[in-house]
Design an enzyme around this catalytic site. Sequence first.
Site, mmCIF file in Angstrom:
data_model
loop_
_atom_site.group_PDB
_atom_site.id
_atom_site.type_symbol
_atom_site.label_atom_id
_atom_site.label_comp_id
_atom_site.label_asym_id
_atom_site.label_seq_id
_atom_site.Cartn_x
_atom_site.Cartn_y
_atom_site.Cartn_z
ATOM 1 N N LYS A 145 4.142 -31.338 53.576
ATOM 2 C CA LYS A 145 4.557 -30.186 52.767
ATOM 3 C C LYS A 145 6.059 -29.923 52.912
ATOM 4 C CE LYS A 145 1.803 -27.350 54.998
ATOM 5 N NZ LYS A 145 1.216 -28.299 55.970
ATOM 6 N N ARG A 162 -2.534 -19.400 53.737
ATOM 7 C CA ARG A 162 -3.383 -20.255 54.558
ATOM 8 C C ARG A 162 -4.787 -19.680 54.686
ATOM 9 N NH1 ARG A 162 1.183 -22.850 57.606
ATOM 10 N NH2 ARG A 162 0.341 -24.619 58.716
ATOM 11 N N ARG A 199 6.620 -36.338 64.856
ATOM 12 C CA ARG A 199 7.574 -35.527 64.088
ATOM 13 C C ARG A 199 8.703 -34.975 64.955
ATOM 14 N NH1 ARG A 199 5.274 -30.757 60.423
ATOM 15 N NH2 ARG A 199 4.240 -30.081 62.334
ATOM 16 N N ARG A 249 8.738 -29.687 68.086
ATOM 17 C CA ARG A 249 8.036 -28.409 68.189
ATOM 18 C C ARG A 249 7.051 -28.406 69.355
ATOM 19 N NH1 ARG A 249 6.027 -27.395 62.158
ATOM 20 N NH2 ARG A 249 4.285 -26.521 63.325
HETATM 21 P P1 ADP Z 1 2.738 -27.332 59.791
HETATM 22 O O1 ADP Z 1 4.005 -27.696 59.086
HETATM 23 O O2 ADP Z 1 2.405 -28.273 60.881
HETATM 24 O O3 ADP Z 1 1.621 -27.103 58.831
HETATM 25 P P2 ADP Z 1 3.826 -24.666 60.057
HETATM 26 O O4 ADP Z 1 5.230 -24.816 60.499
HETATM 27 O O5 ADP Z 1 3.585 -24.403 58.619
HETATM 28 O O6 ADP Z 1 3.012 -25.954 60.541
HETATM 29 O O7 ADP Z 1 3.117 -23.540 60.888
HETATM 30 C C1 ADP Z 1 3.151 -23.523 62.307
HETATM 31 C C2 ADP Z 1 2.225 -22.438 62.823
HETATM 32 O O8 ADP Z 1 2.684 -21.170 62.345
HETATM 33 C C3 ADP Z 1 0.780 -22.538 62.377
HETATM 34 O O9 ADP Z 1 -0.002 -23.377 63.214
HETATM 35 C C4 ADP Z 1 0.341 -21.070 62.473
HETATM 36 O O10 ADP Z 1 0.091 -20.701 63.814
HETATM 37 C C5 ADP Z 1 1.595 -20.321 62.026
HETATM 38 N N1 ADP Z 1 1.591 -20.073 60.565
HETATM 39 C C6 ADP Z 1 2.462 -20.576 59.640
HETATM 40 N N2 ADP Z 1 2.157 -20.136 58.404
HETATM 41 C C7 ADP Z 1 1.072 -19.334 58.543
HETATM 42 C C8 ADP Z 1 0.260 -18.598 57.640
HETATM 43 N N3 ADP Z 1 0.511 -18.588 56.306
HETATM 44 N N4 ADP Z 1 -0.783 -17.891 58.147
HETATM 45 C C9 ADP Z 1 -1.053 -17.874 59.465
HETATM 46 N N5 ADP Z 1 -0.343 -18.558 60.374
HETATM 47 C C10 ADP Z 1 0.712 -19.287 59.925
HETATM 48 P P1 ADP Z 2 3.908 -30.521 57.046
HETATM 49 O O1 ADP Z 2 5.086 -29.680 56.622
HETATM 50 O O2 ADP Z 2 2.855 -30.632 55.988
HETATM 51 O O3 ADP Z 2 3.328 -30.085 58.359
HETATM 52 P P2 ADP Z 2 5.927 -32.614 57.439
HETATM 53 O O4 ADP Z 2 6.593 -32.658 56.113
HETATM 54 O O5 ADP Z 2 6.652 -31.962 58.545
HETATM 55 O O6 ADP Z 2 4.439 -32.017 57.288
HETATM 56 O O7 ADP Z 2 5.578 -34.123 57.846
HETATM 57 C C1 ADP Z 2 5.013 -34.433 59.125
HETATM 58 C C2 ADP Z 2 5.664 -35.697 59.688
HETATM 59 O O8 ADP Z 2 5.241 -36.831 58.933
HETATM 60 C C3 ADP Z 2 7.195 -35.698 59.626
HETATM 61 O O9 ADP Z 2 7.674 -36.315 60.802
HETATM 62 C C4 ADP Z 2 7.514 -36.531 58.384
HETATM 63 O O10 ADP Z 2 8.743 -37.248 58.560
HETATM 64 C C5 ADP Z 2 6.325 -37.479 58.297
HETATM 65 N N1 ADP Z 2 5.894 -37.727 56.914
HETATM 66 C C6 ADP Z 2 5.850 -36.843 55.884
HETATM 67 N N2 ADP Z 2 5.368 -37.426 54.758
HETATM 68 C C7 ADP Z 2 5.081 -38.720 55.093
HETATM 69 C C8 ADP Z 2 4.551 -39.853 54.357
HETATM 70 N N3 ADP Z 2 4.214 -39.755 53.059
HETATM 71 N N4 ADP Z 2 4.411 -41.012 55.024
HETATM 72 C C9 ADP Z 2 4.754 -41.107 56.345
HETATM 73 N N5 ADP Z 2 5.250 -40.098 57.088
HETATM 74 C C10 ADP Z 2 5.421 -38.909 56.470
#
Ligand code: ADP
Ligand code: ADP
Length: 217
Positions: free
Chosen positions: A13, A88, A127, A161
């Site tokens: 995302k 979410r 990541r 992270r």
């Molecule tokens: P990821 O990119 O791995 O999906 P995020 O950076 O979006 O993780 O979120 C990290 C953490 O922040 C989540 O595991 C949750 O604890 C909290 N968080 C983020 N967005 C939301 C949301 N919309 N509702 C509840 N918790 C959230």
């Molecule tokens: P999210 O925001 O959904 O939690 P991220 O965009 O942070 O996910 O992506 C998670 C990890 O996977 C990052 O280290 C990113 O560089 C890698 N990644 C994202 N998209 C792809 C893909 N299509 N193929 C391989 N690795 C990816």
Amino acid sequence: MKLIFLGPPGAGKGTQAKRIEQVHNLVQLSTGDMLRAAIASGSDVGKQAKEVMDGGNLVSDDIVVGIVAERLKDDDLENGFILDGFPRTVGQAKSLDKMLSDRSEALDAVVSIDVDDELLVERITGRYTCAKCGKGYHDMFERPETEGVCDRCGSTAFSRRADDNAETVRERLKAYHAETAPLLPYYAEKGILKTIDGMTEIEQVTGQIDEVLNGIN
Ligand code: ADP
Ligand code: ADP
Ligand code: ZN
């Protein structure tokens, strides 16, 4: 355009939102980034959120909806935004519907980035980001051109992270399936859900999203 990027943790995302926001002149709104900023600032919200996030659980709807409601008041969003990681829960989705309808606005599309659970653990544990400019990288899938140097800003400092470990990922995936996956039928019913294949290369995923966005212009 007002978009949601929906998907499990590690689906891509954030990576895709950063690519798409530039091309389409939108603003990425990441609730994860906002919560991490709240933690870094030492605010009350940050203190409440930290433990929940470290455990891989969801922060309460009240807190997250409050943060988003504040951010939506800013005046840099005229051309639209990409909500990354929000909503979410169905409760958050309903609050968002209300916030937008109060402004006579509506979502244009919900882009669901579909990735199997097995791939997500690998993506999340590899990541890391540039500590200076925030550009995202991956140990295997998205390495800087020169090892140890950020492509975008030249910094040599990177960070990982605290919640990007194999154990917490499993909790986050549980939370995704229990609380967030019900948003798929919720938005499908509204006719705005666009599902794309997130298991191909980063570039190809961007191409699929571009196609969806060009279709709704
Ligand atoms: P990821 O990119 O791995 O999906 P995020 O950076 O979006 O993780 O979120 C990290 C953490 O922040 C989540 O595991 C949750 O604890 C909290 N968080 C983020 N967005 C939301 C949301 N919309 N509702 C509840 N918790 C959230
Ligand atoms: P999210 O925001 O959904 O939690 P991220 O965009 O942070 O996910 O992506 C998670 C990890 O996977 C990052 O280290 C990113 O560089 C890698 N990644 C994202 N998209 C792809 C893909 N299509 N193929 C391989 N690795 C990816
Ligand atoms: Zn950088």
